[in-house]
Write an enzyme that holds these catalytic residues in place. Structure first.
Site, PDB file in Angstrom:
ATOM      1  CG  ASN A  19     -23.338 -50.155  25.862  1.00 19.81           C
ATOM      2  OD1 ASN A  19     -23.624 -50.093  24.666  1.00 19.81           O
ATOM      3  ND2 ASN A  19     -22.946 -51.281  26.443  1.00 19.81           N
ATOM      4  N   GLY A  56     -23.025 -56.148  33.836  1.00 20.53           N
ATOM      5  CA  GLY A  56     -24.054 -55.719  34.779  1.00 20.53           C
ATOM      6  C   GLY A  56     -25.444 -56.214  34.416  1.00 20.53           C
ATOM      7  CB  VAL A  57     -28.782 -54.748  35.070  1.00 18.28           C
ATOM      8  CG1 VAL A  57     -28.810 -53.422  34.360  1.00 18.28           C
ATOM      9  CG2 VAL A  57     -30.165 -55.330  35.192  1.00 18.28           C
ATOM     10  CG  ASP A  58     -26.722 -54.101  28.509  1.00 17.20           C
ATOM     11  OD1 ASP A  58     -27.717 -54.619  27.964  1.00 17.20           O
ATOM     12  OD2 ASP A  58     -25.884 -53.403  27.899  1.00 17.20           O
ATOM     13  CB  SER A 116     -26.084 -44.142  36.158  1.00 17.04           C
ATOM     14  OG  SER A 116     -26.225 -43.769  34.815  1.00 17.04           O
ATOM     15  CB  THR A 117     -25.798 -46.769  41.023  1.00 16.90           C
ATOM     16  OG1 THR A 117     -26.538 -47.999  41.044  1.00 16.90           O
ATOM     17  CG2 THR A 117     -26.747 -45.596  41.008  1.00 16.90           C
ATOM     18  N   GLY A 118     -23.783 -48.706  38.786  1.00 17.75           N
ATOM     19  CA  GLY A 118     -22.835 -49.823  38.767  1.00 17.75           C
ATOM     20  C   GLY A 118     -21.584 -49.414  38.013  1.00 17.75           C
ATOM     21  CB  VAL A 119     -20.410 -50.372  34.606  1.00 15.89           C
ATOM     22  CG1 VAL A 119     -19.323 -49.950  33.631  1.00 15.89           C
ATOM     23  CG2 VAL A 119     -20.397 -51.889  34.786  1.00 15.89           C
TER      24      VAL A 119
HETATM   25  N1  AR6 Z   1     -30.984 -57.263  38.450  1.00 20.50           N
HETATM   26  C1  AR6 Z   1     -31.089 -56.070  39.074  1.00 20.50           C
HETATM   27  N2  AR6 Z   1     -30.031 -55.226  39.201  1.00 20.50           N
HETATM   28  C2  AR6 Z   1     -28.834 -55.637  38.718  1.00 20.50           C
HETATM   29  C3  AR6 Z   1     -28.649 -56.876  38.075  1.00 20.50           C
HETATM   30  C4  AR6 Z   1     -29.791 -57.712  37.951  1.00 20.50           C
HETATM   31  N3  AR6 Z   1     -29.727 -58.894  37.350  1.00 20.50           N
HETATM   32  N4  AR6 Z   1     -27.327 -56.968  37.699  1.00 20.50           N
HETATM   33  C5  AR6 Z   1     -26.713 -55.844  38.120  1.00 20.50           C
HETATM   34  N5  AR6 Z   1     -27.613 -55.041  38.738  1.00 20.50           N
HETATM   35  P1  AR6 Z   1     -24.873 -51.623  35.857  1.00 20.50           P
HETATM   36  P2  AR6 Z   1     -24.782 -48.849  34.812  1.00 20.50           P
HETATM   37  C6  AR6 Z   1     -27.428 -53.713  39.356  1.00 20.50           C
HETATM   38  O1  AR6 Z   1     -23.399 -51.669  35.917  1.00 20.50           O
HETATM   39  O2  AR6 Z   1     -24.056 -48.385  36.014  1.00 20.50           O
HETATM   40  C7  AR6 Z   1     -23.161 -52.327  31.274  1.00 20.50           C
HETATM   41  O3  AR6 Z   1     -21.970 -52.933  30.879  1.00 20.50           O
HETATM   42  C8  AR6 Z   1     -26.035 -53.304  39.749  1.00 20.50           C
HETATM   43  O4  AR6 Z   1     -25.656 -53.940  40.979  1.00 20.50           O
HETATM   44  O5  AR6 Z   1     -25.596 -52.807  35.319  1.00 20.50           O
HETATM   45  O6  AR6 Z   1     -25.927 -48.042  34.277  1.00 20.50           O
HETATM   46  C9  AR6 Z   1     -23.856 -51.563  30.155  1.00 20.50           C
HETATM   47  O7  AR6 Z   1     -23.679 -52.193  28.916  1.00 20.50           O
HETATM   48  C10 AR6 Z   1     -26.235 -51.810  39.919  1.00 20.50           C
HETATM   49  O8  AR6 Z   1     -26.845 -51.530  41.188  1.00 20.50           O
HETATM   50  O9  AR6 Z   1     -25.394 -50.348  34.966  1.00 20.50           O
HETATM   51  C11 AR6 Z   1     -23.176 -50.227  30.220  1.00 20.50           C
HETATM   52  O10 AR6 Z   1     -21.942 -50.244  29.521  1.00 20.50           O
HETATM   53  C12 AR6 Z   1     -27.252 -51.462  38.831  1.00 20.50           C
HETATM   54  O11 AR6 Z   1     -27.814 -52.720  38.430  1.00 20.50           O
HETATM   55  C13 AR6 Z   1     -22.925 -50.029  31.685  1.00 20.50           C
HETATM   56  O12 AR6 Z   1     -22.860 -51.336  32.249  1.00 20.50           O
HETATM   57  C14 AR6 Z   1     -26.666 -50.777  37.607  1.00 20.50           C
HETATM   58  O13 AR6 Z   1     -25.371 -51.306  37.327  1.00 20.50           O
HETATM   59  C15 AR6 Z   1     -24.056 -49.292  32.363  1.00 20.50           C
HETATM   60  O14 AR6 Z   1     -23.692 -49.029  33.677  1.00 20.50           O
END
Ligand code: AR6
Length: 173
Positions: free
Chosen positions: A25, A33-35, A118-121
């Site tokens: 973010n 999430g991944v972050d 972008s496809t998670g949170v």
């Molecule tokens: N390895 C690979 N992919 C993952 C992992 C992992 N360990 N964990 C989650 N994913 P998101 P965004 C996938 O939400 O939508 C954070 O709080 C997940 O299933 O991580 O860009 C940041 O700080 C999904 O398919 O990222 C921001 O505030 C993908 O990674 C916000 O979330 C992205 O999901 C960013 O949201």
């Protein structure tokens, strides 16, 4: 010739590439999430380095070391929050991929692993995101055919993997 592919997995768990990309973010100070997974696996030194970067605008990218992660660098980028699609989301998502790969090239990084930005949170519809992601990566590779050995997506669930496989199959040269 650059290999482009997708795998199912946890991007923090094993060596996939010289650099992994974080879907961060704008604060660059961690999140879910991944972050969250990347910061947990890298250890507190990553957060300490991120604090020196003073954030990152949506669509931009910044580089850090990877600390305890099984790679050399982390490229932090900030994807757009999905707000219905008419707020420039597609251009911003494309910019994430272009800037991440530009930064990699500037540092001589020859393999890069992306999550599905972008496809998670941030709720970007996964099929649309996958098409943008694949097109952006292919455009860079076409322009710089010798820059990368491999660019891949490490995807966390089957549904997301299917979306990227579909985009990889349909938007081919
Ligand atoms: N390895 C690979 N992919 C993952 C992992 C992992 N360990 N964990 C989650 N994913 P998101 P965004 C996938 O939400 O939508 C954070 O709080 C997940 O299933 O991580 O860009 C940041 O700080 C999904 O398919 O990222 C921001 O505030 C993908 O990674 C916000 O979330 C992205 O999901 C960013 O949201």
């Amino acid at each position: 010739m650059t290999l482009i592919r997708s795998v199912l997995g946890d991007i923090t768990e094993r060596h996939y590439a010289d650099a992994i990309v974080n879907a961060a973010n704008e604060s660059l100070l961690g999140g879910g999430g991944v972050d969250g997974a990347i910061h947990r696996a890298a250890g507190p030194e990553l957060l300490a380095e991120c604090r020196t970067l003073h954030g990152c605008r949506t669509g931009q990218a910044k580089l850090t070391k990877a600390y305890r992660l099984p790679c050399n660098f982390v490229i932090h980028t900030v994807g757009p929050i999905w707000r219905g699609g008419s707020h420039g989301e597609a251009d911003l998502l494309r910019e994430c991929y272009l800037h991440a790969l530009e930064l990699a090239m500037a540092h001589g990084i020859s393999s890069v692993a992306f999550p599905s930005i972008s496809t998670g949170v941030y709720a970007y519809p996964v099929h649309q995101a996958a098409e943008i992601a694949v097109r952006a990566v292919r455009d860079v590779i076409r322009e710089y055919p010798d820059a990368f050995e491999e660019v891949l997506w490490v995807l966390f669930d089957e549904r997301t993997k299917m979306a990227y496989d579909c985009a990889l199959a349909s938007d081919s040269d």
